[in-house]
Design an enzyme around this catalytic site. Sequence first.
Site, PDB file in Angstrom:
ATOM      1  N   MET A 148       8.481  42.023  33.361  1.00  0.00           N
ATOM      2  CA  MET A 148       7.618  40.745  33.747  1.00  0.00           C
ATOM      3  C   MET A 148       8.281  39.715  34.505  1.00  0.00           C
ATOM      4  O   MET A 148       7.808  39.318  35.557  1.00  0.00           O
ATOM      5  CB  MET A 148       7.034  39.976  32.539  1.00  0.00           C
ATOM      6  N   LEU A 149       9.585  39.564  34.250  1.00  0.00           N
ATOM      7  CA  LEU A 149      10.144  38.279  35.083  1.00  0.00           C
ATOM      8  C   LEU A 149      10.665  39.076  36.572  1.00  0.00           C
ATOM      9  O   LEU A 149      10.639  38.428  37.368  1.00  0.00           O
ATOM     10  CB  LEU A 149      11.547  38.037  34.421  1.00  0.00           C
ATOM     11  N   ASP A 164      16.349  30.920  24.629  1.00  0.00           N
ATOM     12  CA  ASP A 164      16.674  30.058  23.356  1.00  0.00           C
ATOM     13  C   ASP A 164      16.973  30.661  22.250  1.00  0.00           C
ATOM     14  O   ASP A 164      17.507  30.145  21.121  1.00  0.00           O
ATOM     15  CB  ASP A 164      15.596  29.220  23.217  1.00  0.00           C
ATOM     16  N   THR A 199      14.492  43.478  25.497  1.00  0.00           N
ATOM     17  CA  THR A 199      13.629  42.461  25.044  1.00  0.00           C
ATOM     18  C   THR A 199      12.911  42.605  23.814  1.00  0.00           C
ATOM     19  O   THR A 199      12.008  41.672  23.298  1.00  0.00           O
ATOM     20  CB  THR A 199      12.454  42.114  26.315  1.00  0.00           C
ATOM     21  N   TYR A 255      19.090  40.032  18.433  1.00  0.00           N
ATOM     22  CA  TYR A 255      18.770  39.937  19.973  1.00  0.00           C
ATOM     23  C   TYR A 255      19.460  38.808  20.292  1.00  0.00           C
ATOM     24  O   TYR A 255      19.961  38.592  21.353  1.00  0.00           O
ATOM     25  CB  TYR A 255      17.180  39.719  20.016  1.00  0.00           C
TER      26      TYR A 255
END
Length: 140
Positions: free
Chosen positions: A13-14, A104, A64, A127
Amino acid sequence: MSPRWLVTGAAGMLGQDLVAALAHEDVTAVAADRTALDIADPGRVREMFAAHRPAVVANCAAWTAVDDAESQEDAALRINGTGPAVLAAACREHGAVLLHVSTDYVFAGDAALPYPEDAPTAPRSAYGRTKLAGERAVLE
């Protein structure tokens, strides 16, 4: 001559959004998905740098699957930790700029306000640990 960008993780996506945004700029963008470039493979990274000579590398590649990282932490670490280390070394060697995206999840997750960039890290998940390993590798 416009600067050449290498966008890793270009099918994500990014990566897709960045490649689309760069299409409107005066740059040449090489979009590399995981089939075209395994960022944790130093030989493949060397080949990509030799073929395209990027001035800027935007690392959008990442493991991800947050929940799956708990049971496959070694695989997540290969992409989120080793991969950025390999890219950083290649960028250093070739004088390219590396843009590395983190998360984050490297923080504890208990703050009442947004974390400043220099807040202490304390990941609570596989993760987050693997992404923090990538940050540290890039900073080194």
